[in-house]
Design a protein around this motif. Sequence first.
Motif, PDB file in Angstrom:
ATOM      1  N   UNK A  87       0.833  -1.195   0.000  1.00 43.71           N
ATOM      2  CA  UNK A  87       0.000   0.000   0.000  1.00 43.71           C
ATOM      3  C   UNK A  87       0.875   1.256   0.000  1.00 43.71           C
ATOM      4  N   UNK A  88       1.876   1.273   0.866  1.00 44.34           N
ATOM      5  CA  UNK A  88       2.746   2.446   0.946  1.00 44.34           C
ATOM      6  C   UNK A  88       3.478   2.639  -0.386  1.00 44.34           C
ATOM      7  N   UNK A  89       3.982   1.530  -0.952  1.00 43.14           N
ATOM      8  CA  UNK A  89       4.685   1.626  -2.244  1.00 43.14           C
ATOM      9  C   UNK A  89       3.755   2.178  -3.325  1.00 43.14           C
ATOM     10  N   UNK A  90       2.513   1.715  -3.342  1.00 42.19           N
ATOM     11  CA  UNK A  90       1.604   2.178  -4.391  1.00 42.19           C
ATOM     12  C   UNK A  90       1.184   3.618  -4.169  1.00 42.19           C
ATOM     13  N   UNK A  91       1.098   4.037  -2.916  1.00 40.29           N
ATOM     14  CA  UNK A  91       0.796   5.449  -2.653  1.00 40.29           C
ATOM     15  C   UNK A  91       1.935   6.317  -3.168  1.00 40.29           C
ATOM     16  N   UNK A  92       3.164   5.851  -2.959  1.00 41.23           N
ATOM     17  CA  UNK A  92       4.322   6.597  -3.466  1.00 41.23           C
ATOM     18  C   UNK A  92       4.268   6.645  -4.995  1.00 41.23           C
ATOM     19  N   UNK A  93       4.009   5.493  -5.622  1.00 40.10           N
ATOM     20  CA  UNK A  93       3.893   5.451  -7.089  1.00 40.10           C
ATOM     21  C   UNK A  93       2.826   6.424  -7.570  1.00 40.10           C
ATOM     22  N   UNK A  94       1.685   6.388  -6.895  1.00 37.33           N
ATOM     23  CA  UNK A  94       0.562   7.218  -7.317  1.00 37.33           C
ATOM     24  C   UNK A  94       0.909   8.695  -7.215  1.00 37.33           C
ATOM     25  N   UNK A 213     -13.791  -7.687  -5.500  1.00 36.40           N
ATOM     26  CA  UNK A 213     -13.948  -8.559  -4.341  1.00 36.40           C
ATOM     27  C   UNK A 213     -12.856  -8.206  -3.325  1.00 36.40           C
ATOM     28  N   UNK A 214     -13.159  -7.277  -2.411  1.00 33.73           N
ATOM     29  CA  UNK A 214     -12.119  -6.782  -1.496  1.00 33.73           C
ATOM     30  C   UNK A 214     -11.396  -7.901  -0.742  1.00 33.73           C
ATOM     31  N   UNK A 215     -12.139  -8.944  -0.350  1.00 37.23           N
ATOM     32  CA  UNK A 215     -11.509 -10.006   0.440  1.00 37.23           C
ATOM     33  C   UNK A 215     -10.466 -10.743  -0.394  1.00 37.23           C
ATOM     34  N   UNK A 216     -10.825 -11.040  -1.661  1.00 38.11           N
ATOM     35  CA  UNK A 216      -9.896 -11.749  -2.520  1.00 38.11           C
ATOM     36  C   UNK A 216      -8.674 -10.885  -2.828  1.00 38.11           C
ATOM     37  N   UNK A 217      -8.943  -9.623  -3.137  1.00 34.33           N
ATOM     38  CA  UNK A 217      -7.852  -8.711  -3.463  1.00 34.33           C
ATOM     39  C   UNK A 217      -6.897  -8.596  -2.283  1.00 34.33           C
ATOM     40  N   UNK A 218      -7.464  -8.531  -1.072  1.00 33.83           N
ATOM     41  CA  UNK A 218      -6.642  -8.415   0.128  1.00 33.83           C
ATOM     42  C   UNK A 218      -5.753  -9.641   0.311  1.00 33.83           C
ATOM     43  N   UNK A 219      -6.339 -10.812   0.020  1.00 32.32           N
ATOM     44  CA  UNK A 219      -5.587 -12.055   0.192  1.00 32.32           C
ATOM     45  C   UNK A 219      -4.347 -12.068  -0.686  1.00 32.32           C
ATOM     46  N   UNK A 220      -4.395 -11.379  -1.841  1.00 37.07           N
ATOM     47  CA  UNK A 220      -3.236 -11.349  -2.724  1.00 37.07           C
ATOM     48  C   UNK A 220      -2.374 -10.119  -2.455  1.00 37.07           C
ATOM     49  N   UNK A 221      -2.672  -9.374  -1.394  1.00 33.98           N
ATOM     50  CA  UNK A 221      -1.893  -8.174  -1.086  1.00 33.98           C
ATOM     51  C   UNK A 221      -2.303  -6.990  -1.930  1.00 33.98           C
ATOM     52  N   UNK A 222      -3.481  -7.082  -2.585  1.00 34.69           N
ATOM     53  CA  UNK A 222      -3.951  -6.009  -3.469  1.00 34.69           C
ATOM     54  C   UNK A 222      -4.361  -4.772  -2.691  1.00 34.69           C
ATOM     55  N   UNK A 223      -4.251  -3.632  -3.344  1.00 43.96           N
ATOM     56  CA  UNK A 223      -4.564  -2.371  -2.688  1.00 43.96           C
ATOM     57  C   UNK A 223      -5.702  -1.632  -3.375  1.00 43.96           C
ATOM     58  N   UNK A 224      -6.050  -2.042  -4.599  1.00 41.27           N
ATOM     59  CA  UNK A 224      -7.065  -1.309  -5.350  1.00 41.27           C
ATOM     60  C   UNK A 224      -6.507  -0.058  -6.002  1.00 41.27           C
ATOM     61  N   UNK A 225      -5.191   0.093  -5.968  1.00 44.35           N
ATOM     62  CA  UNK A 225      -4.577   1.288  -6.569  1.00 44.35           C
ATOM     63  C   UNK A 225      -3.898   1.002  -7.906  1.00 44.35           C
ATOM     64  N   UNK A 226      -3.572  -0.266  -8.144  1.00 39.53           N
ATOM     65  CA  UNK A 226      -2.765  -0.619  -9.315  1.00 39.53           C
ATOM     66  C   UNK A 226      -3.300  -0.066 -10.629  1.00 39.53           C
ATOM     67  N   UNK A 227      -4.570  -0.323 -10.916  1.00 40.06           N
ATOM     68  CA  UNK A 227      -5.111   0.102 -12.210  1.00 40.06           C
ATOM     69  C   UNK A 227      -5.265   1.615 -12.306  1.00 40.06           C
ATOM     70  N   UNK A 228      -5.448   2.298 -11.160  1.00 39.44           N
ATOM     71  CA  UNK A 228      -5.525   3.757 -11.253  1.00 39.44           C
ATOM     72  C   UNK A 228      -4.151   4.323 -11.589  1.00 39.44           C
ATOM     73  N   UNK A 229      -3.106   3.642 -11.150  1.00 37.11           N
ATOM     74  CA  UNK A 229      -1.745   4.053 -11.522  1.00 37.11           C
ATOM     75  C   UNK A 229      -1.540   3.830 -13.030  1.00 37.11           C
ATOM     76  N   UNK A 230      -1.980   2.671 -13.511  1.00 33.79           N
ATOM     77  CA  UNK A 230      -1.859   2.372 -14.944  1.00 33.79           C
ATOM     78  C   UNK A 230      -2.554   3.459 -15.769  1.00 33.79           C
TER      79      UNK A 230
END
Length: 274
Positions: A87-94, A213-230
């Motif tokens: 999450x912190x890394x993706x916030x920095x990227x964003x 699916x927040x639960x699934x995304x969380x299980x993989x360490x997902x943050x929901x930020x990746x595609x907004x960065x793309x």
Amino acid sequence: GEALAVSARVAPLGSRLVLLLVEDLTEARRIEAVRRDFVANVSHELKTPVGALSLLSEAVMDAADDPEAVTRFAGRMQIEATRLTNLVQELIDLSRVQNDDPLEDAEPVRVDELVDEAVDRCRHQAGTKQITIATGGSDGLRVWGNRGQLAAALGNLVENAVNYSPARTRVGIAARRVAAPGGDLVEIAVTDQGIGISEKDRERVFERFYRVDPARSRATGGTGLGLSIVKHVVASHGGEVTVWSAEGQGSTFTLRLPEAGAGRDRDRRARRLP
Ligand code: ADP
């Protein structure tokens, strides 16, 4: 109130100007609301793993004489710590992709290198799930842009393809040149045989923090930020990203970016000269 006060002041200047100013204020409010939501979302997303870590460390202390439980809790702690790091890394990227002029240090970037980097990034995860990553078409192709940002964009797409696919499936990364009126483009398509994305969700997955699916995304360490960065990266590079998907069958995310060369680099450099 604010908008009305302004419109009263400028009323003599004509109704069209008033309308523009009112629209400006509405836009300013909208941006402010988006910013507030964003901070609220970030706070919530940070609180969740921190809270879990705090509970888990207590659990570890209580279970001191049960080595098996300690191992289990420690494993959970590792997952939460990974989430926090992502999450912190993706916030920095964003913040980077939103603030910097990405074309400031733009250069021709080899597509095969971007692809290699993206594959490296998911090699471990793909290995554990026995997912084969097949690549092709990138030889000799170069895109024009900021290497770090382009790598982050493609890396996110490949990471998602691996994360949202079942074991023993294939992920494809196919590049090709396509002719376009404003100069040739490079198209990079990332295809998976994963869970797919419904039509309703397809419009929303590029929003910050949106997860099907927040639960699934969380299980993989997902943050929901990746595609907004793309999305940010391709927009600032004058490209686009599109998604095709069939639920239960898979998805294809396609990047289209300006090809380097063909006079484009020179043009862009020239335009930045005073
Ligand atoms: P996350 O960190 O949750 O992966 P993203 O912004 O990268 O965040 O993606 C947003 C959501 O879009 C994901 O949570 C997931 O629900 C969905 N998604 C993204 N890529 C894929 C894919 N290749 N297949 C299925 N769903 C996907």
